[in-house]
Design an enzyme around this catalytic site. Structure first.
Site, PDB file in Angstrom:
ATOM      1  N   ARG A   1      10.069   4.958  -7.009  1.00 14.04           N
ATOM      2  CA  ARG A   1       9.223   3.847  -6.552  1.00 14.04           C
ATOM      3  C   ARG A   1       9.671   3.514  -5.127  1.00 14.04           C
ATOM      4  O   ARG A   1      10.873   3.351  -4.875  1.00 14.04           O
ATOM      5  CB  ARG A   1       9.453   2.637  -7.456  1.00 14.04           C
ATOM      6  CG  ARG A   1       8.713   1.394  -7.003  1.00 14.04           C
ATOM      7  CD  ARG A   1       9.381   0.143  -7.507  1.00 14.04           C
ATOM      8  NE  ARG A   1       9.145  -0.118  -8.909  1.00 14.04           N
ATOM      9  CZ  ARG A   1       9.954  -0.905  -9.636  1.00 14.04           C
ATOM     10  NH1 ARG A   1      11.028  -1.440  -9.094  1.00 14.04           N
ATOM     11  NH2 ARG A   1       9.687  -1.130 -10.894  1.00 14.04           N
TER      12      ARG A   1
ATOM     13  N   ASP B   1      15.569  -0.573 -11.168  1.00 17.39           N
ATOM     14  CA  ASP B   1      15.266  -1.298  -9.929  1.00 17.39           C
ATOM     15  C   ASP B   1      16.395  -1.093  -8.919  1.00 17.39           C
ATOM     16  O   ASP B   1      17.525  -0.780  -9.298  1.00 17.39           O
ATOM     17  CB  ASP B   1      15.177  -2.811 -10.205  1.00 17.39           C
ATOM     18  CG  ASP B   1      13.909  -3.212 -10.945  1.00 17.39           C
ATOM     19  OD1 ASP B   1      12.965  -2.405 -11.037  1.00 17.39           O
ATOM     20  OD2 ASP B   1      13.873  -4.367 -11.432  1.00 17.39           O
TER      21      ASP B   1
HETATM   22  C1  LIG Z   1       6.104  -3.069  -8.443  1.00 20.02           C
HETATM   23  C2  LIG Z   1       7.135  -3.556  -7.468  1.00 20.02           C
HETATM   24  C3  LIG Z   1       8.470  -3.351  -7.734  1.00 20.02           C
HETATM   25  C4  LIG Z   1       9.448  -3.782  -6.822  1.00 20.02           C
HETATM   26  N1  LIG Z   1      10.761  -3.465  -7.040  1.00 20.02           N
HETATM   27  C5  LIG Z   1      11.683  -3.769  -6.101  1.00 20.02           C
HETATM   28  C6  LIG Z   1      13.028  -3.323  -6.207  1.00 20.02           C
HETATM   29  O1  LIG Z   1      13.411  -2.640  -7.172  1.00 20.02           O
HETATM   30  N2  LIG Z   1      13.900  -3.671  -5.239  1.00 20.02           N
HETATM   31  C7  LIG Z   1      13.510  -4.396  -4.127  1.00 20.02           C
HETATM   32  O2  LIG Z   1      14.335  -4.657  -3.256  1.00 20.02           O
HETATM   33  N3  LIG Z   1      12.245  -4.844  -4.013  1.00 20.02           N
HETATM   34  C8  LIG Z   1      11.330  -4.544  -4.955  1.00 20.02           C
HETATM   35  N4  LIG Z   1      10.035  -4.983  -4.802  1.00 20.02           N
HETATM   36  C9  LIG Z   1       9.694  -5.979  -3.762  1.00 20.02           C
HETATM   37  C10 LIG Z   1       9.410  -5.333  -2.416  1.00 20.02           C
HETATM   38  O3  LIG Z   1      10.619  -4.858  -1.856  1.00 20.02           O
HETATM   39  C11 LIG Z   1       8.774  -6.340  -1.432  1.00 20.02           C
HETATM   40  O4  LIG Z   1       9.640  -7.414  -1.252  1.00 20.02           O
HETATM   41  C12 LIG Z   1       7.427  -6.889  -1.903  1.00 20.02           C
HETATM   42  O5  LIG Z   1       6.654  -5.908  -2.513  1.00 20.02           O
HETATM   43  C13 LIG Z   1       6.644  -7.478  -0.718  1.00 20.02           C
HETATM   44  O6  LIG Z   1       6.385  -6.484   0.213  1.00 20.02           O
HETATM   45  P1  LIG Z   1       4.974  -5.719   0.360  1.00 20.02           P
HETATM   46  O7  LIG Z   1       5.259  -4.267   0.334  1.00 20.02           O
HETATM   47  O8  LIG Z   1       4.025  -6.173  -0.648  1.00 20.02           O
HETATM   48  O9  LIG Z   1       4.496  -5.997   1.828  1.00 20.02           O
HETATM   49  P2  LIG Z   1       4.384  -7.364   2.700  1.00 20.02           P
HETATM   50  O10 LIG Z   1       4.168  -6.900   4.108  1.00 20.02           O
HETATM   51  O11 LIG Z   1       5.526  -8.245   2.424  1.00 20.02           O
HETATM   52  O12 LIG Z   1       3.079  -7.983   2.108  1.00 20.02           O
HETATM   53  C14 LIG Z   1       1.774  -7.464   2.285  1.00 20.02           C
HETATM   54  C15 LIG Z   1       0.775  -8.503   1.796  1.00 20.02           C
HETATM   55  O13 LIG Z   1       0.913  -8.652   0.384  1.00 20.02           O
HETATM   56  C16 LIG Z   1       0.833  -9.998  -0.015  1.00 20.02           C
HETATM   57  N5  LIG Z   1       2.112 -10.397  -0.643  1.00 20.02           N
HETATM   58  C17 LIG Z   1       3.304  -9.750  -0.583  1.00 20.02           C
HETATM   59  N6  LIG Z   1       4.233 -10.362  -1.321  1.00 20.02           N
HETATM   60  C18 LIG Z   1       3.618 -11.451  -1.851  1.00 20.02           C
HETATM   61  C19 LIG Z   1       4.045 -12.491  -2.699  1.00 20.02           C
HETATM   62  N7  LIG Z   1       5.296 -12.568  -3.165  1.00 20.02           N
HETATM   63  N8  LIG Z   1       3.139 -13.448  -3.030  1.00 20.02           N
HETATM   64  C20 LIG Z   1       1.870 -13.388  -2.590  1.00 20.02           C
HETATM   65  N9  LIG Z   1       1.407 -12.424  -1.764  1.00 20.02           N
HETATM   66  C21 LIG Z   1       2.264 -11.471  -1.407  1.00 20.02           C
HETATM   67  C22 LIG Z   1       0.545 -10.786   1.211  1.00 20.02           C
HETATM   68  O14 LIG Z   1      -0.850 -10.933   1.320  1.00 20.02           O
HETATM   69  C23 LIG Z   1       1.046  -9.918   2.335  1.00 20.02           C
HETATM   70  O15 LIG Z   1       0.362 -10.158   3.515  1.00 20.02           O
HETATM   71  C24 LIG Z   1       9.044  -4.511  -5.667  1.00 20.02           C
HETATM   72  C25 LIG Z   1       7.694  -4.705  -5.408  1.00 20.02           C
HETATM   73  C26 LIG Z   1       6.743  -4.227  -6.270  1.00 20.02           C
HETATM   74  C27 LIG Z   1       5.305  -4.420  -5.919  1.00 20.02           C
END
Ligand SMILES: Cc1cc2nc3c(=O)[nH]c(=O)nc-3n(C[C@H](O)[C@H](O)[C@H](O)COP(=O)(O)OP(=O)(O)OC[C@H]3O[C@@H](n4cnc5c(N)ncnc54)[C@H](O)[C@@H]3O)c2cc1C
Length: 305
Positions: free
Chosen positions: A182, A131
Protein backbone atom coordinates in the site's frame (compact mmCIF):
# COMPACT_ATOMS: atom_id res chain seq x y z
CA UNK A 1 -0.93 23.94 6.43
CA UNK A 2 2.32 22.28 7.51
CA UNK A 3 2.37 24.40 10.69
CA UNK A 4 -1.25 23.57 11.50
CA UNK A 5 -0.60 19.89 10.87
CA UNK A 6 2.40 19.93 13.25
CA UNK A 7 0.38 21.82 15.88
CA UNK A 8 -2.45 19.29 15.81
CA UNK A 9 -0.09 16.31 15.96
CA UNK A 10 1.83 17.92 18.87
CA UNK A 11 -1.44 18.77 20.68
CA UNK A 12 -2.41 15.09 20.44
CA UNK A 13 0.13 14.37 23.21
CA UNK A 14 -1.31 16.97 25.61
CA UNK A 15 -3.11 15.31 28.55
CA UNK A 16 -5.74 18.11 28.57
CA UNK A 17 -6.55 17.66 24.89
CA UNK A 18 -6.67 13.89 25.44
CA UNK A 19 -9.07 14.22 28.39
CA UNK A 20 -11.39 16.52 26.46
CA UNK A 21 -11.36 14.45 23.28
CA UNK A 22 -11.84 11.10 25.00
CA UNK A 23 -14.86 12.54 26.77
CA UNK A 24 -16.56 14.32 23.90
CA UNK A 25 -14.65 13.36 20.73
CA UNK A 26 -16.63 10.33 19.61
CA UNK A 27 -19.90 12.17 19.61
CA UNK A 28 -18.35 15.33 18.16
CA UNK A 29 -16.45 13.84 15.29
CA UNK A 30 -14.85 10.42 15.64
CA UNK A 31 -18.06 8.73 14.47
CA UNK A 32 -17.41 10.20 11.02
CA UNK A 33 -14.11 8.31 10.71
CA UNK A 34 -14.64 5.26 12.96
CA UNK A 35 -17.22 2.52 12.35
CA UNK A 36 -18.07 2.17 16.04
CA UNK A 37 -16.58 1.53 19.45
CA UNK A 38 -17.21 -2.26 19.19
CA UNK A 39 -17.08 -4.99 16.54
CA UNK A 40 -20.86 -5.41 16.83
CA UNK A 41 -21.26 -1.78 15.86
CA UNK A 42 -18.74 -2.08 13.01
CA UNK A 43 -20.21 -5.16 11.28
CA UNK A 44 -23.32 -3.44 9.83
CA UNK A 45 -21.14 -0.57 8.61
CA UNK A 46 -18.79 -3.01 6.85
CA UNK A 47 -21.77 -4.83 5.35
CA UNK A 48 -23.31 -1.61 4.04
CA UNK A 49 -20.02 -0.62 2.37
CA UNK A 50 -19.74 -4.09 0.78
CA UNK A 51 -23.29 -3.75 -0.51
CA UNK A 52 -22.24 -0.53 -2.26
CA UNK A 53 -19.55 -2.46 -4.16
CA UNK A 54 -16.70 -1.38 -1.89
CA UNK A 55 -14.16 -3.75 -0.41
CA UNK A 56 -13.21 -3.00 3.18
CA UNK A 57 -10.51 -3.56 5.69
CA UNK A 58 -10.88 -3.11 9.39
CA UNK A 59 -8.60 -2.43 12.32
CA UNK A 60 -9.09 -2.77 16.03
CA UNK A 61 -7.80 0.69 16.93
CA UNK A 62 -4.87 0.82 19.32
CA UNK A 63 -1.11 1.19 19.20
CA UNK A 64 1.96 1.41 21.40
CA UNK A 65 1.03 -1.49 23.72
CA UNK A 66 3.66 -1.81 26.48
CA UNK A 67 2.76 -5.07 28.17
CA UNK A 68 3.09 -8.59 26.77
CA UNK A 69 -0.18 -9.82 28.32
CA UNK A 70 -2.00 -6.96 26.60
CA UNK A 71 -0.64 -8.09 23.22
CA UNK A 72 -2.17 -11.55 23.85
CA UNK A 73 -5.56 -9.87 24.30
CA UNK A 74 -5.06 -7.95 21.05
CA UNK A 75 -4.16 -11.18 19.21
CA UNK A 76 -7.27 -12.88 20.65
CA UNK A 77 -9.44 -9.94 19.53
CA UNK A 78 -8.02 -10.12 16.00
CA UNK A 79 -8.62 -13.89 15.89
CA UNK A 80 -12.26 -13.24 16.87
CA UNK A 81 -12.48 -10.50 14.28
CA UNK A 82 -11.19 -12.77 11.49
CA UNK A 83 -13.68 -15.47 12.48
CA UNK A 84 -16.56 -13.00 12.64
CA UNK A 85 -15.71 -11.59 9.20
CA UNK A 86 -15.68 -15.16 7.85
CA UNK A 87 -18.97 -16.08 9.53
CA UNK A 88 -20.67 -12.91 8.28
CA UNK A 89 -19.36 -13.43 4.73
CA UNK A 90 -17.91 -9.91 4.61
CA UNK A 91 -15.45 -8.80 1.93
CA UNK A 92 -13.20 -7.39 4.63
CA UNK A 93 -9.54 -7.96 5.39
CA UNK A 94 -7.49 -6.82 8.35
CA UNK A 95 -4.99 -3.98 8.75
CA UNK A 96 -3.00 -3.82 11.99
CA UNK A 97 -0.16 -1.98 13.65
CA UNK A 98 2.85 -3.88 14.94
CA UNK A 99 3.14 -1.62 18.02
CA UNK A 100 -0.33 -2.92 18.93
CA UNK A 101 1.19 -6.42 18.85
CA UNK A 102 4.21 -5.54 20.99
CA UNK A 103 6.81 -4.05 18.63
CA UNK A 104 7.84 -1.44 21.23
CA UNK A 105 8.48 -4.26 23.74
CA UNK A 106 10.28 -6.84 21.62
CA UNK A 107 10.53 -7.39 17.86
CA UNK A 108 10.36 -11.19 18.21
CA UNK A 109 7.13 -10.90 20.23
CA UNK A 110 5.56 -8.74 17.50
CA UNK A 111 6.74 -11.22 14.84
CA UNK A 112 5.25 -14.19 16.71
CA UNK A 113 1.96 -12.37 17.22
CA UNK A 114 1.59 -11.19 13.65
CA UNK A 115 2.67 -14.59 12.25
CA UNK A 116 -0.08 -16.25 14.29
CA UNK A 117 -2.66 -13.84 12.85
CA UNK A 118 -1.39 -14.15 9.27
CA UNK A 119 -1.56 -17.95 9.64
CA UNK A 120 -5.08 -17.78 11.06
CA UNK A 121 -6.15 -15.41 8.26
CA UNK A 122 -4.72 -17.83 5.67
CA UNK A 123 -6.82 -20.67 7.09
CA UNK A 124 -9.89 -18.47 6.63
CA UNK A 125 -8.86 -17.29 3.15
CA UNK A 126 -8.15 -13.78 4.40
CA UNK A 127 -5.33 -11.23 4.23
CA UNK A 128 -3.43 -9.06 6.73
CA UNK A 129 -1.95 -5.65 5.95
CA UNK A 130 0.75 -4.33 8.28
CA UNK A 131 0.32 -0.56 8.60
CA UNK A 132 3.40 1.67 8.69
CA UNK A 133 3.90 3.78 11.81
CA UNK A 134 6.48 6.40 12.91
CA UNK A 135 9.91 6.32 11.26
CA UNK A 136 11.50 4.72 14.36
CA UNK A 137 9.56 1.53 13.53
CA UNK A 138 10.17 1.34 9.78
CA UNK A 139 13.26 -0.92 9.86
CA UNK A 140 11.70 -3.44 12.23
CA UNK A 141 8.38 -3.40 10.37
CA UNK A 142 10.01 -4.11 7.02
CA UNK A 143 12.21 -6.80 8.61
CA UNK A 144 9.10 -8.52 9.96
CA UNK A 145 7.31 -8.26 6.61
CA UNK A 146 10.34 -9.79 4.88
CA UNK A 147 10.58 -12.61 7.44
CA UNK A 148 6.90 -13.44 6.98
CA UNK A 149 7.26 -13.58 3.22
CA UNK A 150 10.49 -15.58 3.37
CA UNK A 151 8.80 -18.15 5.62
CA UNK A 152 6.10 -18.76 3.02
CA UNK A 153 3.31 -16.38 4.08
CA UNK A 154 1.73 -14.92 0.95
CA UNK A 155 -1.39 -13.35 2.46
CA UNK A 156 0.37 -10.37 4.00
CA UNK A 157 1.16 -6.87 2.79
CA UNK A 158 3.13 -3.82 3.91
CA UNK A 159 2.97 -0.04 3.50
CA UNK A 160 5.48 2.52 2.20
CA UNK A 161 5.24 6.24 3.02
CA UNK A 162 6.12 8.65 0.20
CA UNK A 163 7.23 11.42 2.60
CA UNK A 164 10.24 9.38 3.80
CA UNK A 165 13.41 9.84 1.70
CA UNK A 166 14.23 6.16 2.26
CA UNK A 167 11.05 4.70 0.74
CA UNK A 168 12.32 4.47 -2.84
CA UNK A 169 15.28 2.36 -1.69
CA UNK A 170 12.95 0.30 0.51
CA UNK A 171 10.73 -0.35 -2.50
CA UNK A 172 13.68 -1.44 -4.64
CA UNK A 173 14.78 -3.85 -1.89
CA UNK A 174 11.28 -5.35 -1.59
CA UNK A 175 10.56 -5.82 -5.30
CA UNK A 176 12.19 -9.28 -5.59
CA UNK A 177 9.48 -10.51 -3.16
CA UNK A 178 6.71 -9.42 -5.60
CA UNK A 179 5.29 -7.52 -2.62
CA UNK A 180 1.72 -6.48 -1.89
CA UNK A 181 2.27 -2.82 -1.03
CA UNK A 182 0.00 0.00 0.00
CA UNK A 183 1.44 3.38 -0.95
CA UNK A 184 0.55 6.35 1.26
CA UNK A 185 1.84 9.89 1.65
CA UNK A 186 2.52 9.43 5.41
CA UNK A 187 0.57 10.58 8.46
CA UNK A 188 3.13 11.20 11.25
CA UNK A 189 5.19 14.17 12.33
CA UNK A 190 8.67 13.47 10.92
CA UNK A 191 11.78 15.72 10.93
CA UNK A 192 12.98 17.41 7.71
CA UNK A 193 16.23 15.38 7.93
CA UNK A 194 14.36 12.23 6.92
CA UNK A 195 11.07 13.33 5.32
CA UNK A 196 9.97 15.84 2.67
CA UNK A 197 8.25 18.72 4.44
CA UNK A 198 6.49 20.08 1.33
CA UNK A 199 3.44 18.57 -0.31
CA UNK A 200 4.77 18.99 -3.86
CA UNK A 201 7.86 16.88 -3.03
CA UNK A 202 5.77 14.23 -1.28
CA UNK A 203 3.45 14.08 -4.31
CA UNK A 204 6.40 13.75 -6.71
CA UNK A 205 7.89 10.96 -4.56
CA UNK A 206 4.47 9.27 -4.50
CA UNK A 207 4.38 9.24 -8.31
CA UNK A 208 7.86 7.70 -8.48
CA UNK A 209 6.87 4.94 -6.02
CA UNK A 210 3.58 4.37 -7.82
CA UNK A 211 5.11 3.98 -11.27
CA UNK A 212 7.89 1.70 -10.02
CA UNK A 213 5.48 -0.46 -8.06
CA UNK A 214 2.89 -0.71 -10.85
CA UNK A 215 5.45 -1.78 -13.43
CA UNK A 216 7.00 -4.44 -11.17
CA UNK A 217 5.58 -7.77 -9.99
CA UNK A 218 3.22 -7.74 -7.05
CA UNK A 219 0.15 -5.76 -6.09
CA UNK A 220 -0.18 -2.01 -5.53
CA UNK A 221 -2.77 -0.42 -3.26
CA UNK A 222 -2.98 3.25 -4.24
CA UNK A 223 -4.06 4.68 -0.88
CA UNK A 224 -4.79 8.36 -1.33
CA UNK A 225 -7.73 10.76 -1.64
CA UNK A 226 -5.72 12.96 -3.99
CA UNK A 227 -7.62 12.97 -7.28
CA UNK A 228 -4.61 14.12 -9.29
CA UNK A 229 -2.64 11.08 -8.11
CA UNK A 230 -5.59 8.76 -8.64
CA UNK A 231 -6.08 9.96 -12.22
CA UNK A 232 -2.34 9.68 -12.79
CA UNK A 233 -2.44 6.05 -11.63
CA UNK A 234 -5.39 5.29 -13.93
CA UNK A 235 -3.75 6.90 -16.96
CA UNK A 236 -0.39 5.25 -16.25
CA UNK A 237 -1.97 1.80 -15.79
CA UNK A 238 -3.93 2.21 -19.02
CA UNK A 239 -0.88 3.36 -20.99
CA UNK A 240 1.24 0.45 -19.71
CA UNK A 241 -1.65 -2.04 -20.01
CA UNK A 242 -1.38 -3.01 -16.37
CA UNK A 243 -4.31 -5.33 -15.58
CA UNK A 244 -6.84 -4.16 -12.99
CA UNK A 245 -6.16 -7.21 -10.77
CA UNK A 246 -2.70 -5.78 -10.10
CA UNK A 247 -3.87 -2.66 -8.26
CA UNK A 248 -6.71 -1.12 -6.29
CA UNK A 249 -7.57 2.23 -4.75
CA UNK A 250 -7.85 2.59 -1.00
CA UNK A 251 -9.41 5.42 1.00
CA UNK A 252 -10.46 6.05 4.56
CA UNK A 253 -13.97 5.61 5.91
CA UNK A 254 -15.60 9.04 6.06
CA UNK A 255 -13.29 10.69 3.52
CA UNK A 256 -14.26 11.44 -0.13
CA UNK A 257 -17.16 8.98 -0.11
CA UNK A 258 -18.48 10.17 -3.48
CA UNK A 259 -15.10 9.68 -5.12
CA UNK A 260 -14.97 6.12 -3.73
CA UNK A 261 -18.31 5.29 -5.36
CA UNK A 262 -17.40 7.04 -8.64
CA UNK A 263 -14.32 4.83 -8.95
CA UNK A 264 -16.43 1.72 -8.30
CA UNK A 265 -18.81 2.85 -11.06
CA UNK A 266 -15.82 3.25 -13.38
CA UNK A 267 -14.97 -0.40 -12.73
CA UNK A 268 -12.01 -0.04 -10.35
CA UNK A 269 -11.43 -1.99 -7.15
CA UNK A 270 -11.85 0.33 -4.15
CA UNK A 271 -11.19 -0.63 -0.55
CA UNK A 272 -12.37 1.53 2.35
CA UNK A 273 -10.28 1.36 5.53
CA UNK A 274 -12.92 1.21 8.26
CA UNK A 275 -11.53 0.96 11.79
CA UNK A 276 -13.39 0.44 15.05
CA UNK A 277 -12.74 0.22 18.77
CA UNK A 278 -12.65 2.33 21.90
CA UNK A 279 -9.04 3.47 21.30
CA UNK A 280 -9.92 5.87 18.51
CA UNK A 281 -8.16 8.98 19.90
CA UNK A 282 -4.81 8.90 18.03
CA UNK A 283 -6.49 7.80 14.82
CA UNK A 284 -8.87 10.77 14.99
CA UNK A 285 -6.04 13.23 15.71
CA UNK A 286 -4.15 12.05 12.59
CA UNK A 287 -7.32 12.56 10.52
CA UNK A 288 -7.67 16.10 11.90
CA UNK A 289 -4.02 16.87 11.15
CA UNK A 290 -4.37 15.70 7.53
CA UNK A 291 -7.08 18.22 6.94
CA UNK A 292 -7.24 21.01 9.53
CA UNK A 293 -10.70 21.92 8.15
CA UNK A 294 -11.84 18.77 9.98
CA UNK A 295 -11.19 20.64 13.24
CA UNK A 296 -13.86 23.14 12.13
CA UNK A 297 -16.22 20.23 11.51
CA UNK A 298 -15.58 19.11 15.10
CA UNK A 299 -16.04 22.63 16.49
CA UNK A 300 -19.31 23.07 14.56
CA UNK A 301 -20.62 19.90 16.19
CA UNK A 302 -19.50 21.26 19.57
CA UNK A 303 -21.40 24.52 19.05
CA UNK A 304 -24.51 22.66 17.88
CA UNK A 305 -24.27 20.56 21.06
C1 LIG B 1 -6.36 3.28 3.14
C2 LIG B 1 -5.33 4.15 3.79
C3 LIG B 1 -4.40 3.59 4.64
C4 LIG B 1 -3.41 4.38 5.24
N1 LIG B 1 -2.43 3.79 5.98
C5 LIG B 1 -1.41 4.54 6.46
C6 LIG B 1 -0.29 3.95 7.09
O1 LIG B 1 -0.20 2.72 7.25
N2 LIG B 1 0.69 4.76 7.55
C7 LIG B 1 0.66 6.13 7.36
O2 LIG B 1 1.59 6.82 7.77
N3 LIG B 1 -0.40 6.71 6.78
C8 LIG B 1 -1.42 5.96 6.31
N4 LIG B 1 -2.48 6.57 5.68
C9 LIG B 1 -2.64 8.04 5.73
C10 LIG B 1 -1.85 8.75 4.64
O3 LIG B 1 -0.47 8.68 4.93
C11 LIG B 1 -2.26 10.23 4.52
O4 LIG B 1 -2.02 10.87 5.73
C12 LIG B 1 -3.73 10.44 4.15
O5 LIG B 1 -4.17 9.51 3.22
C13 LIG B 1 -3.95 11.85 3.59
O6 LIG B 1 -3.21 12.01 2.43
P1 LIG B 1 -3.81 11.91 0.94
O7 LIG B 1 -2.96 10.96 0.19
O8 LIG B 1 -5.23 11.57 0.97
O9 LIG B 1 -3.52 13.30 0.27
P2 LIG B 1 -3.77 14.83 0.78
O10 LIG B 1 -2.99 15.68 -0.18
O11 LIG B 1 -3.48 14.95 2.21
O12 LIG B 1 -5.30 14.98 0.53
C14 LIG B 1 -5.93 15.03 -0.74
C15 LIG B 1 -7.37 15.46 -0.55
O13 LIG B 1 -8.07 14.43 0.15
C16 LIG B 1 -8.94 14.95 1.13
N5 LIG B 1 -8.52 14.48 2.46
C17 LIG B 1 -7.33 13.92 2.81
N6 LIG B 1 -7.32 13.56 4.09
C18 LIG B 1 -8.53 13.92 4.59
C19 LIG B 1 -9.13 13.82 5.86
N7 LIG B 1 -8.49 13.28 6.91
N8 LIG B 1 -10.39 14.30 6.00
C20 LIG B 1 -11.05 14.83 4.96
N9 LIG B 1 -10.53 14.97 3.73
C21 LIG B 1 -9.29 14.51 3.54
C22 LIG B 1 -8.87 16.43 1.01
O14 LIG B 1 -9.90 16.85 0.14
C23 LIG B 1 -7.53 16.69 0.36
O15 LIG B 1 -7.53 17.87 -0.36
C24 LIG B 1 -3.44 5.79 5.03
C25 LIG B 1 -4.37 6.35 4.17
C26 LIG B 1 -5.29 5.56 3.53
C27 LIG B 1 -6.24 6.20 2.58
Amino acid sequence: MTVLRSLILAAADSPRVQRFMRRYGFRLGAARFVAGESLDAAVPVLRRLNEQGLLTNTTLLGEGVRDEAETCEVVASYRDLLERVHAEGLRTNVALKLTHLGLSIDEELALRNVAELVEHAAQLGNFVRIDMEESAHVDATLRIYRRLRETGHENVGAVLQAYLFRSEADLAALLPLAPNLRLVKGAYLEPAEIAYPHKRDVDAAYIRLLETSLTADGFTAVATHDETLIEHAIAFAREREIPQERFQFQMLYGVRTRLQLDLVRRGFGVLVATPYGPEWYRYLMRRLAERPANVLFLLRNLVRG
